[in-house]
Design a protein around this motif. Sequence first.
Motif, PDB file in Angstrom:
ATOM      1  N   GLY A   2       0.837  -1.172   0.000  1.00 18.01           N
ATOM      2  CA  GLY A   2       0.000   0.000   0.000  1.00 18.01           C
ATOM      3  C   GLY A   2       0.873   1.221   0.000  1.00 18.01           C
ATOM      4  N   MET A   3       0.582   2.164  -0.830  1.00 15.51           N
ATOM      5  CA  MET A   3       1.428   3.350  -0.906  1.00 15.51           C
ATOM      6  C   MET A   3       0.575   4.603  -0.850  1.00 15.51           C
ATOM      7  SD  MET A   3       4.255   2.494  -3.816  1.00 15.51           S
ATOM      8  CE  MET A   3       3.060   2.554  -5.135  1.00 15.51           C
ATOM      9  N   LEU A   4       1.136   5.605  -0.199  1.00 18.31           N
ATOM     10  CA  LEU A   4       0.544   6.928  -0.231  1.00 18.31           C
ATOM     11  C   LEU A   4       1.616   7.820  -0.807  1.00 18.31           C
ATOM     12  CD1 LEU A   4      -1.916   8.594   0.525  1.00 18.31           C
ATOM     13  CD2 LEU A   4      -0.918   9.003   2.731  1.00 18.31           C
ATOM     14  N   ILE A   5       1.398   8.324  -2.005  1.00 22.47           N
ATOM     15  CA  ILE A   5       2.439   9.048  -2.720  1.00 22.47           C
ATOM     16  C   ILE A   5       2.170  10.540  -2.603  1.00 22.47           C
ATOM     17  CG2 ILE A   5       3.594   9.341  -4.942  1.00 22.47           C
ATOM     18  CD1 ILE A   5       2.576   6.528  -5.649  1.00 22.47           C
ATOM     19  N   GLY A   6       3.022  11.223  -1.861  1.00 19.33           N
ATOM     20  CA  GLY A   6       2.765  12.634  -1.582  1.00 19.33           C
ATOM     21  C   GLY A   6       3.631  13.566  -2.374  1.00 19.33           C
ATOM     22  N   GLY A   7       4.382  13.078  -3.325  1.00 21.59           N
ATOM     23  CA  GLY A   7       5.298  13.927  -4.071  1.00 21.59           C
ATOM     24  C   GLY A   7       4.594  14.796  -5.087  1.00 21.59           C
ATOM     25  N   GLY A   8       5.387  15.671  -5.754  1.00 22.26           N
ATOM     26  CA  GLY A   8       4.844  16.517  -6.805  1.00 22.26           C
ATOM     27  C   GLY A   8       3.951  17.613  -6.272  1.00 22.26           C
ATOM     28  N   TRP A   9       4.414  18.332  -5.270  1.00 21.63           N
ATOM     29  CA  TRP A   9       3.610  19.424  -4.730  1.00 21.63           C
ATOM     30  C   TRP A   9       3.698  20.615  -5.671  1.00 21.63           C
ATOM     31  CZ3 TRP A   9       0.638  20.079  -0.233  1.00 21.63           C
ATOM     32  CH2 TRP A   9       0.403  18.882   0.444  1.00 21.63           C
ATOM     33  N   SER A  10       2.991  20.511  -6.796  1.00 22.30           N
ATOM     34  CA  SER A  10       3.033  21.530  -7.839  1.00 22.30           C
ATOM     35  C   SER A  10       2.087  22.672  -7.518  1.00 22.30           C
ATOM     36  CB  SER A  10       2.624  20.901  -9.172  1.00 22.30           C
ATOM     37  OG  SER A  10       1.290  20.433  -9.107  1.00 22.30           O
ATOM     38  N   ARG A  11       2.173  23.737  -8.341  1.00 24.70           N
ATOM     39  CA  ARG A  11       1.263  24.855  -8.173  1.00 24.70           C
ATOM     40  C   ARG A  11      -0.178  24.420  -8.384  1.00 24.70           C
ATOM     41  NH1 ARG A  11       4.374  29.761 -11.458  1.00 24.70           N
ATOM     42  NH2 ARG A  11       6.192  29.900 -10.049  1.00 24.70           N
ATOM     43  N   TRP A  54       3.775  -2.749   8.452  1.00 27.63           N
ATOM     44  CA  TRP A  54       5.059  -3.092   7.855  1.00 27.63           C
ATOM     45  C   TRP A  54       4.960  -3.036   6.329  1.00 27.63           C
ATOM     46  CZ3 TRP A  54       7.926  -5.926   4.578  1.00 27.63           C
ATOM     47  CH2 TRP A  54       9.307  -6.004   4.838  1.00 27.63           C
ATOM     48  N   GLY A  55       5.826  -2.216   5.711  1.00 25.87           N
ATOM     49  CA  GLY A  55       5.827  -2.077   4.262  1.00 25.87           C
ATOM     50  C   GLY A  55       4.938  -0.958   3.747  1.00 25.87           C
ATOM     51  N   GLY A  56       4.108  -0.369   4.604  1.00 29.69           N
ATOM     52  CA  GLY A  56       3.319   0.791   4.199  1.00 29.69           C
ATOM     53  C   GLY A  56       4.192   2.027   4.205  1.00 29.69           C
ATOM     54  N   ARG A  57       4.010   2.932   3.240  1.00 32.39           N
ATOM     55  CA  ARG A  57       4.926   4.061   3.174  1.00 32.39           C
ATOM     56  C   ARG A  57       4.304   5.291   2.531  1.00 32.39           C
ATOM     57  NH1 ARG A  57       6.247   0.316  -0.733  1.00 32.39           N
ATOM     58  NH2 ARG A  57       6.695   1.070  -2.835  1.00 32.39           N
ATOM     59  N   LEU A  58       4.926   6.403   2.852  1.00 30.73           N
ATOM     60  CA  LEU A  58       4.619   7.702   2.262  1.00 30.73           C
ATOM     61  C   LEU A  58       5.787   8.083   1.381  1.00 30.73           C
ATOM     62  CD1 LEU A  58       2.919  10.335   2.095  1.00 30.73           C
ATOM     63  CD2 LEU A  58       4.144  11.118   4.134  1.00 30.73           C
ATOM     64  N   GLN A  59       5.540   8.331   0.111  1.00 32.06           N
ATOM     65  CA  GLN A  59       6.620   8.571  -0.843  1.00 32.06           C
ATOM     66  C   GLN A  59       6.634  10.013  -1.320  1.00 32.06           C
ATOM     67  OE1 GLN A  59       5.872   5.703  -3.964  1.00 32.06           O
ATOM     68  NE2 GLN A  59       7.064   4.127  -2.925  1.00 32.06           N
ATOM     69  N   GLY A  60       7.847  10.553  -1.515  1.00 32.44           N
ATOM     70  CA  GLY A  60       7.995  11.858  -2.139  1.00 32.44           C
ATOM     71  C   GLY A  60       7.501  13.021  -1.325  1.00 32.44           C
ATOM     72  N   SER A  77      10.810  -1.220   9.279  1.00 32.42           N
ATOM     73  CA  SER A  77      10.273  -0.794   7.978  1.00 32.42           C
ATOM     74  C   SER A  77      10.151   0.720   7.971  1.00 32.42           C
ATOM     75  CB  SER A  77       8.902  -1.435   7.730  1.00 32.42           C
ATOM     76  OG  SER A  77       8.312  -0.942   6.551  1.00 32.42           O
ATOM     77  N   PHE A  78      10.936   1.399   7.133  1.00 32.81           N
ATOM     78  CA  PHE A  78      10.884   2.850   7.056  1.00 32.81           C
ATOM     79  C   PHE A  78       9.608   3.291   6.351  1.00 32.81           C
ATOM     80  CE2 PHE A  78      15.697   2.550   7.131  1.00 32.81           C
ATOM     81  CZ  PHE A  78      15.791   2.971   8.449  1.00 32.81           C
ATOM     82  N   SER A  79       8.971   4.299   6.897  1.00 32.23           N
ATOM     83  CA  SER A  79       7.701   4.778   6.337  1.00 32.23           C
ATOM     84  C   SER A  79       7.859   6.018   5.470  1.00 32.23           C
ATOM     85  CB  SER A  79       6.719   5.084   7.479  1.00 32.23           C
ATOM     86  OG  SER A  79       7.293   6.001   8.411  1.00 32.23           O
ATOM     87  N   CYS A  80       8.952   6.773   5.636  1.00 34.66           N
ATOM     88  CA  CYS A  80       9.204   7.980   4.841  1.00 34.66           C
ATOM     89  C   CYS A  80      10.563   7.861   4.163  1.00 34.66           C
ATOM     90  CB  CYS A  80       9.165   9.225   5.721  1.00 34.66           C
ATOM     91  SG  CYS A  80       7.515   9.882   6.050  1.00 34.66           S
ATOM     92  N   ALA A 258      -1.704   0.206   5.064  1.00 38.51           N
ATOM     93  CA  ALA A 258      -1.460  -1.231   5.119  1.00 38.51           C
ATOM     94  C   ALA A 258      -0.076  -1.577   4.578  1.00 38.51           C
ATOM     95  CB  ALA A 258      -2.517  -1.978   4.317  1.00 38.51           C
ATOM     96  N   GLY A 259       0.382  -2.780   4.908  1.00 39.14           N
ATOM     97  CA  GLY A 259       1.627  -3.278   4.366  1.00 39.14           C
ATOM     98  C   GLY A 259       1.565  -3.350   2.861  1.00 39.14           C
ATOM     99  N   GLY A 260       2.575  -2.784   2.198  1.00 42.20           N
ATOM    100  CA  GLY A 260       2.605  -2.781   0.748  1.00 42.20           C
ATOM    101  C   GLY A 260       1.713  -1.734   0.126  1.00 42.20           C
ATOM    102  N   ALA A 261       1.103  -0.876   0.935  1.00 34.22           N
ATOM    103  CA  ALA A 261       0.292   0.221   0.400  1.00 34.22           C
ATOM    104  C   ALA A 261       1.116   1.488   0.407  1.00 34.22           C
ATOM    105  CB  ALA A 261      -0.969   0.400   1.229  1.00 34.22           C
ATOM    106  N   SER A 262       0.750   2.454  -0.428  1.00 31.53           N
ATOM    107  CA  SER A 262       1.533   3.685  -0.480  1.00 31.53           C
ATOM    108  C   SER A 262       0.659   4.894  -0.688  1.00 31.53           C
ATOM    109  CB  SER A 262       2.579   3.620  -1.602  1.00 31.53           C
ATOM    110  OG  SER A 262       1.937   3.551  -2.852  1.00 31.53           O
ATOM    111  N   ILE A 263       1.172   6.014  -0.178  1.00 29.41           N
ATOM    112  CA  ILE A 263       0.554   7.327  -0.402  1.00 29.41           C
ATOM    113  C   ILE A 263       1.663   8.229  -0.913  1.00 29.41           C
ATOM    114  CG2 ILE A 263      -0.530   9.324   0.663  1.00 29.41           C
ATOM    115  CD1 ILE A 263      -1.993   7.489   2.525  1.00 29.41           C
TER     116      ILE A 263
END
Length: 263
Positions: A2-11, A54-60, A77-80, A258-263
Amino acid sequence: MGMLIGGGWSRQLVAGLVWLLGAWTGSAVAADACRPVFSNGLQTHDAGEIIFQWGGRLQGNPSPVLESPKVQNAWGSFSCGTQNCEASGVAAASLGGLIWPSNVTQHDFKQDYLTSGEIGGSEIRHFRTVELGSGASLEFNSRHRSYYIERLSLAYGSRVTLAPGRYWVGQLDMATDSRIEVAGGSAQLFVGRSLALPFQAKINGAGAPEVLQLIVSGDLIQSTSSVVNAVAYADGEYRSAFSSSLTGSLSARRADIAGGASI
């Protein structure tokens, strides 16, 4: 994952955040005026915490410090990125209560199995139900800048394309592999109840996050391999599952990555 990808803070993304603040009204906005609603790719409002499995992370994200009273990281497991996210100790501001427009209508619309169609070409923009059969495709006409739908239902493999504008949906039901897309500009999607994305469901899956503002009055839940690309605000909790992703920015009362999720 799971990932939570926060990069690209554009105008454009910042502009979306500014719009979101202007679109929401409520006493909490004034009360929290000294704190931002969105300052990172991930934050919580009120007293909620952020939990990284474990494995969940915030990217960028521009900073490992997140606006939240508490951040809980999984051991080993690093989250950032190459470090763990940490809490600022203070919650982000809440948007407060949403003033929901009334929708008194008897109009129903159905797009049948494996057919394509358009809605909104006439003067009608208030609907009791809009229903798509399996594999159906439906485009909203750009004639109207706002639509009001008590219940929008997408069956397996169906697709809805939003024209630029504002969409008030009391209840949104999505099935496996169903999609909501945005074409020709930016859209704002308000959902009056909790929203659950099932397996491989996508909201703006191929689009830039700044073209969609997603506001959910309840919980926002992502199942395995589901995708959300948006500036998203959940009045309730956010929960993700393995291999789900959210790209853009998220604020929720509580967030469980969640593990393996991202933002």
